[in-house]
Design a protein around this motif. Structure first.
Motif, mmCIF file in Angstrom:
data_model
loop_
_atom_site.group_PDB
_atom_site.id
_atom_site.type_symbol
_atom_site.label_atom_id
_atom_site.label_comp_id
_atom_site.label_asym_id
_atom_site.label_seq_id
_atom_site.Cartn_x
_atom_site.Cartn_y
_atom_site.Cartn_z
ATOM 1 N N SER A 292 0.842 -1.186 0.000
ATOM 2 C CA SER A 292 0.000 0.000 0.000
ATOM 3 C C SER A 292 0.875 1.233 0.000
ATOM 4 N N LEU A 293 0.353 2.326 -0.569
ATOM 5 C CA LEU A 293 1.082 3.576 -0.601
ATOM 6 C C LEU A 293 1.215 4.164 0.796
ATOM 7 N N ASP A 294 0.209 3.960 1.637
ATOM 8 C CA ASP A 294 0.249 4.494 2.994
ATOM 9 C C ASP A 294 1.402 3.885 3.782
ATOM 10 N N ALA A 295 1.636 2.583 3.614
ATOM 11 C CA ALA A 295 2.734 1.932 4.322
ATOM 12 C C ALA A 295 4.078 2.478 3.862
ATOM 13 N N SER A 296 4.232 2.700 2.555
ATOM 14 C CA SER A 296 5.479 3.250 2.027
ATOM 15 C C SER A 296 5.717 4.659 2.543
ATOM 16 N N ASP A 297 4.657 5.458 2.644
ATOM 17 C CA ASP A 297 4.796 6.825 3.158
ATOM 18 C C ASP A 297 5.217 6.822 4.622
ATOM 19 N N LYS A 298 4.644 5.915 5.412
ATOM 20 C CA LYS A 298 5.016 5.837 6.827
ATOM 21 C C LYS A 298 6.475 5.416 6.981
ATOM 22 N N LEU A 299 6.906 4.459 6.179
ATOM 23 C CA LEU A 299 8.294 4.024 6.249
ATOM 24 C C LEU A 299 9.225 5.146 5.834
ATOM 25 N N ASN A 300 8.879 5.871 4.763
ATOM 26 C CA ASN A 300 9.709 6.981 4.299
ATOM 27 C C ASN A 300 9.819 8.066 5.360
ATOM 28 N N ALA A 301 8.698 8.317 6.056
ATOM 29 C CA ALA A 301 8.721 9.335 7.116
ATOM 30 C C ALA A 301 9.627 8.917 8.266
ATOM 31 N N SER A 302 9.627 7.631 8.613
ATOM 32 C CA SER A 302 10.491 7.164 9.706
ATOM 33 C C SER A 302 11.964 7.218 9.325
ATOM 34 N N LEU A 303 12.271 7.112 8.020
ATOM 35 C CA LEU A 303 13.656 7.171 7.568
ATOM 36 C C LEU A 303 14.173 8.600 7.455
ATOM 37 N N SER A 304 13.276 9.583 7.568
ATOM 38 C CA SER A 304 13.679 10.977 7.397
ATOM 39 C C SER A 304 14.449 11.509 8.592
#
Length: 715
Positions: free
Chosen positions: A255-267
């Motif tokens: 899902s796109l939502d999961a990818s966005d959450k992961l990207n935010a945690s990597l920021s």
């Protein structure tokens, strides 16, 4: 002669040497060229024996196998055949068993292509991802970066973990020793281009054994659940642990939502994993720096073909130091990971810097740590901002140079030819002679540097062509040394070295470049520190956290503890003084500034290898950068020869002799690499050439075929 059948087989044959007898389950006739193929199903920990013919294609084998497993309710679409003995995937489903070389003695595995891989990111956090073990490593990295929301995955690659003990020996020496020890087939290493740490840092699974009707198979634990975050720091705050786990627990969800959450945690990297940092190898010499590049995986092979099994750990690192289109609007996670890789390179002394530069980096780290605890205002970038940024990029590309700080004013007269002139102290260092600096009159214009005995002469003593030179800063602020070292190649004399010394940092003209250099030097000057209480100083500043061990000892040795504040170390005071230059920067601006200062270091982006040229007994260093290759002296790191990529006509590897050849317009270099496979050097050169072909118009399309063509080599 047919292989004997064991007690687990599903078929039984009597009197196979007599008349042709049809088998009860397959309809094959004994004597018609069929034979038994053993296939182990890893998910079920069981073996099946199929009677096949050599003209049966791989897809047909898998279809037959699935039909026999019709009583098992599973989705087999992600499964493929793996040949452990040959260390290869049988992914070409239209190829026949005969074409693949599969015979009755082969034992295959029917296993999922997507498996759990533990990945250590540049900020040293470890995460479990489900990746494709059957694809080429380059494509696996591309898919992983897409999962994490990171642009330009071509800059990254996988690297096997290495330890400090691995820096004591050359790759070639270890390979020779392992070949002498591997006297039996089970003790041989898998045939890949990087087996340096395959049997040491990465454990291997046992192969299955079938004897007396019993089946034994060892399995490897995949560790934590897919997508969970596991930090190596055991003293991690539990609330942070729970928040991170919750954020990235859906990393592999489709899902796109999961990818966005992961990207935010990597920021943002909120924790400082001291335990993981202590395990990182710290090179103490140029030779050990060259040995650190042994762990890179071959981008043209799958990770499973290179000794990596399910649950093993690989390091994801930026391999090519040519960062393209760093945009804070889209690349928050990418910028954070680049910053952390740069940070640990400096802290572990993988790249050299002066004491003033180390304090500057420490101050930037301190500002980033402070800003990470503060709520950040999210700046909305409008279309006007994008246009202004594009115009600034165009201005920099036209005028040249690399800005250290944004918004540096430059001259608007693009028709003006810039010129530098004045008296400079100059020396040509030579061995076994005592030479001193003497003052000459220099004129720099149109990429030519001319010098005269005085400012009234018309004919220059010598003219130096700058595009073919290698310029290295020779600056030490505390001693008042401001200089440039020029290495000028020539066909007659090899490399001639020139030392230029300036009286101070004042220069004129070349506005973009000069202001960039002056800005970089000004950042190393101490400023008034931000107003903070002593309690904040003691709570926030740990000198060992922000500087390398060598400079930590050096800073503490200059006076010990402050006389006015006995509870506060001198190193903290100096970091606070340097912090005055950056106290107004936000979190993203501070990270970008750290990256710019890292890129301004003389040794930035130079990957070292120890090589021996054909016909020579002396070993030399080979430095590979984003735009050139350098032959370097092992003892002094002086540049002996520089080859730019635009002069290279061909480069390839002789797999039989393990030699690499680089053909230029004027000569050819043939050498063997002692600290890594020659394929690694080949891939660095091809990779940088591939990255230089990126343009704004085509940055959304990644041509993986061209990448493999440039980096794959010729077998």
């Amino acid at each position: 002669m047919f292989p004997t059948n064991n007690g687990n087989a599903n078929h039984s044959f009597n009197n196979i040497s007599g008349s042709s007898t049809p088998t009860p389950s397959t309809g094959f006739t004994i004597g018609d060229g069929s034979w038994e193929l053993r296939v182990f199903i890893t998910d079920l920990l069981m073996e099946r024996v199929l009677r096949v013919k050599s003209d049966l294609h791989i897809g047909g084998v898998m279809l037959r196998l699935v039909e026999e497993l019709d009583d098992v309710a599973m989705d087999w679409s992600d499964h493929a055949l793996w040949w452990p003995e040959k260390n290869s995937w049988l992914t070409h489903t239209r190829s026949t068993l005969d074409q693949c070389g599969v015979t009755a003695s082969a034992e295959l595995e029917f296993t999922p292509m997507h498996k759990i891989l533990r990945v250590q990111l540049p900020d040293l956090r470890e995460m479990d991802f489900k990746v494709d073990f059957s694809m080429k490593t380059f494509n696996t990295v591309v898919d992983l970066c897409k999962q994490m929301g990171i642009r330009h995955p071509e800059e990254l690659s996988f690297c096997k973990p290495i330890t400090a003990d691995d820096l004591k020996y050359n790759y070639a020496e270890r390979q020779l020793k392992k070949q002498q020890q591997a006297k039996v087939p089970n003790g041989q290493l898998p045939p890949d281009t990087n087996t340096f740490v395959a049997n040491k840092s990465i454990s291997s699974n046992k192969s299955h054994n079938v004897s007396n009707g019993s089946l034994e198979r060892s399995t490897h634990s995949a560790g934590t659940p897919s997508g969970t975050w596991r930090h190596p720091n055991s003293s991690m705050n539990s609330s942070l642990d729970q928040s991170f786990t919750k954020t990235v627990n859906v990393a592999n969800a489709d899902s796109l939502d999961a990818s966005d959450k992961l990207n935010a945690s990597l920021s943002n990297s909120l924790l400082s994993p001291e335990g993981a940092r202590a395990k990182l190898p710290r090179p103490k010499s140029l030779l050990e720096k060259a040995r650190m590049n042994v762990g890179w995986l071959d981008s043209s092979l799958s990770i499973m073909e290179q000794g990596v099994k399910e649950g093993h750990t690989l390091m994801l690192r930026f391999k090519f130091y040519a960062f393209y289109d760093l945009n804070p609007k889209y690349d928050a996670a990418r910028i954070n990971l680049i910053y952390n890789q740069a940070r640990y390179q400096i802290l572990n002394e993988e790249i050299d810097c002066t004491e003033e530069e180390m304090l500057m980096f420490a101050a930037l780290q301190y500002q980033i740590k402070l800003q990470a605890k503060q709520p950040q205002t999210k700046q909305q970038m409008s279309a006007d901002d994008d246009i202004e940024r594009a115009l600034n990029d165009l201005q920099v590309s036209l005028e040249g140079g690399n800005h250290i700080t944004p918004n540096i004013p430059t001259s608007s007269d693009i028709l003006h030819v810039p010129e530098l002139k004045g008296f400079i102290k100059f020396m040509k260092p030579r061995r076994f002679t005592l030479r001193s600096f003497k003052e000459q009159y220099f004129v720099c214009r149109d990429l030519r540097l001319s010098y005269y005995r005085n400012n009234e002469e018309v004919d220059p003593v010598e003219v130096i062509d700058l595009p073919s030179c290698v310029a290295t800063p020779d600056v030490h602020i505390s001693t008042g040394r401001f200089g440039i070292r020029l290495e000028v190649p020539s066909a007659q004399h090899g490399v001639t070295e020139y030392l230029l010394r300036f009286s101070d940092t004042t220069m004129t003209h070349f506005q973009a470049e000069v202001r960039g250099i002056q800005a970089f030097l000004s950042l190393q000057q101490p400023r008034a520190p931000a107003v903070m209480s002593p309690e904040q100083h003691l709570a926030d500043i740990n000198v060992e956290e922000f500087v390398s061990p060598r400079f930590s000892r050096k800073i503490r040795g200059k006076g010990g503890w402050c006389a006015g504040a006995p509870s506060e170390p001198l190193g903290s005071t100096r970091i606070l003084e340097a912090h005055g230059n950056f106290k107004d920067l936000g979190l993203m601006e501070a990270k970008l500034q750290f990256i710019r200062c890292w890129q301004a270091l003389p040794d930035f982006g130079v990957t070292l290898f120890l090589v021996k040229h054909m016909g020579h007994k002396k070993e030399e260093l080979l430095g590979v950068a984003f735009n050139r290759i350098m032959k370097m002296d092992l003892a002094t790191s002086d540049h002996l020869k520089t080859i730019r990529y635009n002069t290279i006509k061909a480069w390839n590897v002789n797999w039989g002799t393990k030699h690499m050849m680089i053909q230029t317009e004027s000569e050819s270099l043939t050498f063997s690499c002692l600290t890594a496979e020659c394929k690694v050097v080949h891939e660095f050169i091809g990779g940088y050439i591939f990255l230089s072909m990126r343009t704004k118009d085509a940055n959304q399309t990644l041509d993986d075929e061209l990448f493999h063509k440039l980096t794959g080599g010729w077998a």
